[in-house]
Design a protein around this motif. Structure first.
Motif: not given
Ligand code: PFF
Length: 458
Positions: A21-22, A24-27, A101, A105, A230-231, A233, A236, A238, A324
């Motif tokens: 979950c953590a 993802g595209l954020g990384n 999101l 996403y 964001f990275t 998560s 909220m 998640a 994610t």
């Molecule tokens: N952490 C995810 C990423 O790095 O792509 C994005 C993300 C997922 C952000 C869930 C927030 C969230 F609640």
């Protein structure tokens, strides 16, 4: 009802899915391009500092709320809040954040899928730098193509979720994450040794604080805060949902740190793959969201066996994005099952249609609706949706979680400590109570307010 809640089959499953979950595209997409825009290593340093000082405690708070309530954010505060308080209104804010999101996403995950197929079918073979960039541009110009891939992502994600927690989400994500971690290491090693890449390594690893001044330190802090939250998560619910799927055999601080380390490793490796490549092929690292799509196909073109490596790379980027998407879909599904009596299948069917429709503005924002530039010239619907989530919902939501866990008028410090610390493993240090209760929320709010000021009023 509680007894019927399905649990993960193993601790490894929990860790890899929370990491999934953590990570993802954020990384792999956002981290490199934001680092590129904000000047490299100095930004990375601030980002890591935020992860440690702010991210980990918030992550533990979220996991604790999830585990104690055994519910998603749609119900968790209703269960844990003192009678008569209104914390549960937070659910609307958090649920909206999860949908918002996914509204962008799924499109970016679709880009990954498109690039994977294009790479596998030899679509980049023999192209020069400009033609590679051209492919990205023409993809953005084709609403049908982008919508098609976005829909594919939504179908795959919900398809896996509809098979249930253990048989769908856990089984698939576990394999994807293990493969992703392995391939990232191989590619990072490959990229570091590229001829001409040293400059990129320097940009990425040697802090140059004057770059911070150029961008405005407050804006850099604001960007780093958004990216750190964001990275991980956080903010909220998640990650909280996965807390609700585990038992009390392990304390949560250790798990939180473990997840953060995995997440950070992948982000740092993504940088190691991309920055040497940028400099080796003369592509500016501040290209923004298009960065990995215009740099990496060039890298693979110039490499022996590049088509195979490229295909693998984009396949694993799809895994990162999909893990994610699956995690957040699982959260969204549990909103439905927590709030109504509807079956998992029914909730999936409704949300599948809803998310496809909700994702269309982002797709169209690059072509038919490109006249809408909500955050200034050149910005798109995606930028707006991302800004609302990363720079608003996540920091503010994180503050709510922390206050809920530490204030008497919320769930309270003692309950939080009892939950976070039950089980084997690292305990949440008691002596940082005042820090977590007061200073941490103040830091987040300060950066938030000042970031806004410098972004919009300077
Ligand atoms: N952490 C995810 C990423 O790095 O792509 C994005 C993300 C997922 C952000 C869930 C927030 C969230 F609640």
């Amino acid at each position: 009802m509680n007894q019927q809640r399905e649990k993960f089959s193993s601790r490894l499953g929990f860790i890899l899915i929370s990491a999934g979950c953590a990570i993802g595209l954020g990384n792999v997409w956002k981290f490199p391009y934001i680092t590129g825009q904000y000047g490299g290593a100095a930004f990375v340093l601030i980002y890591i500092l935020f992860l440690i000082l702010l991210g980990i405690p918030i992550l533990v708070a979220e996991l604790s709320v999830g585990r104690a309530s055994q519910k998603s954010v749609a119900m968790s505060m209703d269960i844990l809040e003192p009678k008569g308080t209104k914390w549960h209104y937070f659910k609307y804010f958090a649920m909206a954040g999860n949908y918002l999101l996914m509204m962008f996403y799924t499109s970016v995950a679709g880009w990954m899928l498109y690039y994977f197929i294009k790479m596998a079918s030899g679509g980049f073979v023999g192209l020069d730098k400009d033609s590679v960039a051209g492919i990205f541009g023409s993809m953005l110009q084709s609403p049908g193509l982008m919508a098609g891939f976005m829909i594919a992502v939504v179908l795959i994600g919900f398809g896996i979720c509809s098979r249930g927690l253990q048989k769908g989400v856990e089984k698939i994500t576990k394999v994807m994450m293990l493969l992703l971690l392995l391939l990232m290491v191989i590619l990072a090693v490959r990229s570091i040794f590229l001829e001409g890449g040293e400059e990129g390594l320097r940009f990425y690893l040697t802090p140059n604080f004057s770059a911070l001044k150029e961008n405005g330190i407050l804006q850099v802090l604001f960007a780093a805060l958004g990216q750190a939250f964001f990275t991980l998560s956080i903010g909220m619910g998640a990650i909280a949902i996965f807390g609700s799927y585990i038992d009390r055999s392990r304390s949560l601080t250790g798990e939180g740190i473990f997840i953060t380390i995995l997440d950070t490793m992948v982000a740092l490796m993504a940088g190691l793959i991309i920055f040497p490549a940028c400099f080796a092929y003369g592509i500016s690292p501040d290209a923004g969201p298009s960065l990995i799509f215009i740099t990496l196909p060039n890298v693979f073109n110039a490499m022996p066996g590049g088509r195979l490596w490229g295909t693998l790379f984009f396949l694993f980027m799809c895994f990162a994005a999909l893990s994610t998407v699956i995690a957040v879909f699982e959260n969204i599904i549990s909103f439905g099952t927590d709030l109504t009596n509807a079956s998992r299948k029914k909730v999936v069917a409704i949300n599948l249609v809803a998310i496809i429709i909700l994702s269309l503005p982002c797709v169209l924002g690059f072509n038919l609706l490109s006249g809408i530039q909500p955050l200034g010239a050149g910005s798109s619907v995606l930028d707006l949706e991302d800004f609302i989530v990363s720079n608003n919902i996540l920091p503010l939501g994180s503050v709510v979680y922390v206050l809920f866990c530490t204030w008497k008028i919320g769930w309270g410090w003692d309950n939080f400590m009892a939950e976070a610390n039950s089980g084997k493993g690292l305990k949440f240090p008691r002596f940082i109570r005042l820090y977590v209760q007061w200073l941490l929320p103040l830091i987040v709010l300060f950066v938030f307010v000042m970031g806004y000021k410098s972004l919009f009023f300077s």
